[in-house]
Motif scaffolding. Structure first.
Motif, PDB file in Angstrom:
ATOM      1  N   HIS A 131       0.743  -1.206  -0.007  1.00  0.00           N
ATOM      2  CA  HIS A 131       0.056   0.004   0.083  1.00  0.00           C
ATOM      3  C   HIS A 131       0.734   1.455  -0.070  1.00  0.00           C
ATOM      4  O   HIS A 131       2.029   1.239   0.245  1.00  0.00           O
ATOM      5  CB  HIS A 131      -0.952  -0.064   1.295  1.00  0.00           C
ATOM      6  N   GLN A 132       0.050   2.389  -0.102  1.00  0.00           N
ATOM      7  CA  GLN A 132       0.918   3.753  -0.345  1.00  0.00           C
ATOM      8  C   GLN A 132       1.442   4.278   0.877  1.00  0.00           C
ATOM      9  O   GLN A 132       1.124   5.460   1.246  1.00  0.00           O
ATOM     10  CB  GLN A 132       0.024   4.593  -1.233  1.00  0.00           C
ATOM     11  N   THR A 144      -4.733   6.218  -7.626  1.00  0.00           N
ATOM     12  CA  THR A 144      -4.276   5.268  -6.593  1.00  0.00           C
ATOM     13  C   THR A 144      -4.226   3.872  -7.152  1.00  0.00           C
ATOM     14  O   THR A 144      -3.113   3.171  -6.707  1.00  0.00           O
ATOM     15  CB  THR A 144      -5.615   5.116  -5.413  1.00  0.00           C
ATOM     16  N   GLY A 201      -1.190   4.696 -10.611  1.00  0.00           N
ATOM     17  CA  GLY A 201      -0.497   5.876 -10.422  1.00  0.00           C
ATOM     18  C   GLY A 201      -0.127   6.616 -11.779  1.00  0.00           C
ATOM     19  O   GLY A 201       0.640   7.495 -12.029  1.00  0.00           O
ATOM     20  N   HIS A 214      -0.838  11.090  -4.143  1.00  0.00           N
ATOM     21  CA  HIS A 214       0.516  10.321  -4.348  1.00  0.00           C
ATOM     22  C   HIS A 214       1.487  11.032  -5.260  1.00  0.00           C
ATOM     23  O   HIS A 214       2.664  11.181  -4.991  1.00  0.00           O
ATOM     24  CB  HIS A 214       0.006   9.240  -5.061  1.00  0.00           C
ATOM     25  N   LYS A 219       3.121  10.303   1.747  1.00  0.00           N
ATOM     26  CA  LYS A 219       3.307   9.180   0.756  1.00  0.00           C
ATOM     27  C   LYS A 219       4.787   9.523   0.085  1.00  0.00           C
ATOM     28  O   LYS A 219       5.620   8.904   0.844  1.00  0.00           O
ATOM     29  CB  LYS A 219       2.212   9.327  -0.179  1.00  0.00           C
ATOM     30  N   ILE A 225       3.885   2.891  -9.080  1.00  0.00           N
ATOM     31  CA  ILE A 225       2.860   1.947  -9.137  1.00  0.00           C
ATOM     32  C   ILE A 225       2.980   1.123 -10.190  1.00  0.00           C
ATOM     33  O   ILE A 225       3.063   1.574 -11.498  1.00  0.00           O
ATOM     34  CB  ILE A 225       1.788   2.405  -8.717  1.00  0.00           C
ATOM     35  N   THR A 280       3.428  -1.176  -5.122  1.00  0.00           N
ATOM     36  CA  THR A 280       3.737   0.253  -4.943  1.00  0.00           C
ATOM     37  C   THR A 280       5.087   0.405  -4.383  1.00  0.00           C
ATOM     38  O   THR A 280       5.409  -0.004  -3.283  1.00  0.00           O
ATOM     39  CB  THR A 280       2.689   0.943  -4.123  1.00  0.00           C
ATOM     40  N   MET A 290       7.302   1.753  -2.309  1.00  0.00           N
ATOM     41  CA  MET A 290       7.422   2.839  -1.323  1.00  0.00           C
ATOM     42  C   MET A 290       8.758   2.950  -0.562  1.00  0.00           C
ATOM     43  O   MET A 290       8.819   3.730   0.357  1.00  0.00           O
ATOM     44  CB  MET A 290       6.087   2.720  -0.103  1.00  0.00           C
ATOM     45  N   THR A 344      -7.062  -2.380  -2.745  1.00  0.00           N
ATOM     46  CA  THR A 344      -6.288  -0.888  -2.482  1.00  0.00           C
ATOM     47  C   THR A 344      -7.628  -0.077  -2.282  1.00  0.00           C
ATOM     48  O   THR A 344      -8.615  -0.210  -2.625  1.00  0.00           O
ATOM     49  CB  THR A 344      -5.409  -0.498  -3.702  1.00  0.00           C
TER      50      THR A 344
END
Lengths: 494, 494
Positions: A87-88, A245, A248, A273, A302, A406, A459, A461, A494
């Motif tokens: 997840h973000q 979301t 991306g 994001h 984020k 993403i 994602t 991150m 998501t």
């Protein structure tokens, strides 16, 4: 006799204890020496949390802190683990977490200046930095608020009040004309939710289709805008995404902005994001047109790698920032007008407001914007490299090229194939594979639904994730495919 | 070459550095060795915050952290100072601030279980503890959210959707009957604000007068309820306060609750400030009737002494907790139904949701509920002792007896007197005195407006404040009165 909870010596001891434990933890998480997610069934884990309210102080405070910390760490997902691709939520910059400790102990409320002189000044400086990154003039302004959902609510509330010239605020929505909100089919669910909260109703949402890259289709927007106007509805806002979301993707912000100018429509951009691409020299171009927004939401928690929650709600004109809540200003706040800008509660839903700007401010002061921008670049690069890897494999297919960091894709084993008749089986396959990969503790990814098909979704991150880790994920997915004991389980989209 | 921002050794060094500095600070603040508020004019202080975005890393990271920390501390208000008697922000329990550090570094999102297994379980345990303190059964439930304003919004959104059986959410408020919200004239401004946000409009507010102790007048409620119904309006909720903002008064919750039952009306209680009396053996009785609420908002970051923000939104029936946002649940969340309760984003506005329960959870595990309850008792006791002191003085008058830990009063010097003709002069006197006391750096108090008169207002949020400190405040007010250089300045109301 229990110890004084305010004893500074107690804080000193506990503080050093917590820092030491967290530093050791951080080291092992970065090295991937813990399972990225020590997965537990919610109802089973809940058995450990059935105890009644503890009435008495712990016999040994340090031992209790150690116990609690070990329990929390042991049951958390580890975002600094190189296999974290879910997840973000980012692997946070550790110094930004320390900023939160400072904020929490001082507990100043950045709602009014006298309750957080440093806190409100820092917030205003951070807002100026962000507005400058967008390319806006001195007239721009904004606030920080508690998350992207609240940010979108704040911006769209300003749009609603603006569209109805305050009538919606005073007389309610029952009095005015029917309202509409034009939103891409890829916009985050909180945008539609906001229509429900603000009293427009879900039916006020006009959904605009997207192209094969999940970017809003501008010709469809033009058509549906016309149709909406013909139905006698007043358009509150046209909503674009800078980094949707699910995939991306960046909407064609420039064309949308031009259209909004032409129609004199409020252009809201949800950049929760993707607005952070503004910090990346290499990827800044993706945000082209973002400066045409009437309101912009941008999460620091984020892609600027701070802990949750810190969301900027930005406006090209200071006056817009007062449109959401300012109606009661006159009798509530008695400051001299030129000082009102420093009393941020006039412009946020929060009345007690955590000092949150300090997280980004301290990280920028210590590491500098270039280094943080390079982290953005790194994760965006990584998604492109991953896309290249997947395209070279016969048993993977992409939903679309990587627009940001993403990537959505499907595993299509030869024995299932990709025919229409196998759609359902292929969907289930993604969910099964995802569940088994996650259960292994080596990687964490999620799934999403795009045009009625289930996709795996990564994602990226954590800037410490490498191409080797992504190759490892490909291997892990194939291993999960070969694994014998199939168990249908869905997990969370998501 | 700048250092790796994720380096655990860097975090370890910075962490110990910050803890050491904060412990030293805490010691001096508790001892009153710093000015409680080093007051600065906003525009003048802003000159220090004009620098552009820092592009490069600091040459010496530790020196930069030290510089930032000293600057922030030096410009903050010090809630641990015994002279802090101002807004409703507490002197936080230091261990709860450390919990925030843990939360921030791990950055787990308590919105869905897999993203914060410990975080969501802790939140559910804390919610159970709070519901049990209210006296509710196993069917009760709730969530934590980012502040009292958002808490009231969440609860009243549930009430709105409940009253309209979901029609408001789907079709918007334009379709349904006119709605009304019955609110005391002492309710916090965010309640009226919420009517604006939710699309009811400010005009939907029906204001109920209060008695001489600022408690809602139940016979007026009955009359105005009847009148509202006769006008064909649907009552969304009747709102009571457990601890009003201005005076800390408790509405007659039991009578209000009985009336709501009789009328089948939603009874919302804003207990942001005062619900914590439930933790005090001595003062629990003040909350009598709180268990009759249909929804209850309770800030942990006020009288349970945790850092901001952590607000509980509680419901006697679990199903109510799904009324605010659950409409989209079916397609968003694919979990097995029995596990849905652990995916908290179904019931909060936040989609990324900070792990906040840990602040209260750790404080309770270490110090126990009795010790925290004693802190509540201490501050409530203190307000009563202060009232006794003031009543013995000829030049002070109370707005009302202390209901909780808030006390409003006026300084009435003999040379002004209390006649009707001197009202304006007396109002200005309070503002002037307040400004001069605050500027001295020894005490911090605020002002408020009650029935068109300005009052000084103390909220005793620091259990380390003593009766001696309150005697000092009385002396300081008299000194400010004698001070020659009058300057009219208003400061901020509550």
């Amino acid at each position: 006799m229990h110890p004084d909870p305010y004893d500074p010596e107690l804080f000193r001891r506990h503080g050093h204890q917590v820092v030491e434990a967290l530093a050791t933890y951080l080291d092992s998480a970065l090295a991937g020496q813990v399972p990225v997610l020590p997965l537990r069934a919610p109802l089973e884990l809940a058995e450990q949390y059935q105890g009644a309210l503890p009435l008495d102080a712990a016999d040994d405070a340090e031992a209790e802190v150690a116990r609690c910390l070990a329990q929390v760490i042991g049951q958390s997902i580890h975002l600094h683990h190189p296999g974290y691709m879910g997840h973000q939520l980012p692997a946070v910059l550790p110094v930004a977490a320390l900023a939160d400790l400072i904020s929490s102990l001082l507990n100043n409320s950045a709602a009014i200046h006298e309750m957080a002189q440093a806190g409100t000044q820092i917030e205003r400086q951070v807002i100026r930095w962000l507005c400058a990154a967008v390319g806006w003039s001195q007239d721009s302004d904004g606030v920080l608020t508690s998350g992207g959902s609240l940010g979108n609510l704040t911006a769209l509330l300003a749009a609603r009040n603006h569209a109805t010239q305050g009538a919606a605020w005073r007389q309610g929505l029952r009095a005015g004309p029917p309202l509409a909100l034009l939103v891409s089919d890829q916009a985050h669910y909180t945008v539609a939710r906001t229509a429900g909260v603000l009293g427009l109703g879900q039916d006020a949402i006009v959904t605009i289709p997207t192209d094969s890259c999940f970017r809003l289709d501008v010709s469809a927007l033009e058509r549906l805008y016309r149709q909406t106007a013909q139905q006698g509805k007043k358009v509150v806002a046209i909503v674009g995404s800078a980094g949707t979301t699910a995939t991306g993707s960046f909407d064609p912000l420039h064309e949308m902005g031009e259209f909004c100018r032409e129609k004199n429509a409020w252009f809201h951009i949800d950049g929760s994001h993707g607005a952070s691409a503004l910090f990346s020299e290499k990827y800044r171009g993706l945000t082209e047109g973002i400066e045409l927004a009437s309101s912009l939401v941008w999460d620091m928690h984020k892609m600027l790698f701070t802990p949750s929650l810190i969301t900027a709600v930005l406006f090209p004109h200071r006056q817009y920032s007062y449109d959401a809540f300012s109606q009661e200003a006159s009798y509530l706040f008695a400051r001299r007008p030129e000082e009102a800008d420093f009393d941020l509660a006039l412009r946020t839903l929060e009345c007690t407001k955590r000092t949150m700007g300090i997280k980004l401010w301290l990280a920028l002061r210590v590491h500098g914007a270039k280094a943080i921008g390079e982290l953005v670049t790194k994760t965006f690069d990584l998604a492109r490299e991953f896309a290249t890897l997947l395209k070279a494999e016969p048993d993977f297919e992409l939903a679309a090229e990587a627009a940001s960091n993403i990537l959505c894709f499907r595993h299509v084993p030869l024995e299932i194939g990709n025919s229409e008749s196998e759609t359902k089986r292929l969907d289930e396959h993604q969910l099964e594979v995802r569940q088994r990969v996650v259960a292994s503790g080596k990687h964490f990814l999620v799934h999403t639904v795009l045009r009625n098909k289930v996709y795996l979704r990564t994602t990226l991150m954590n800037p410490r994730t490498t191409v080797e880790d992504l190759k490892g994920l490909i291997r892990a997915i194939r291993e999960a495919d070969r694994s014998a004991d199939l168990q249908v389980s869905t997990g969370m989209p998501t």
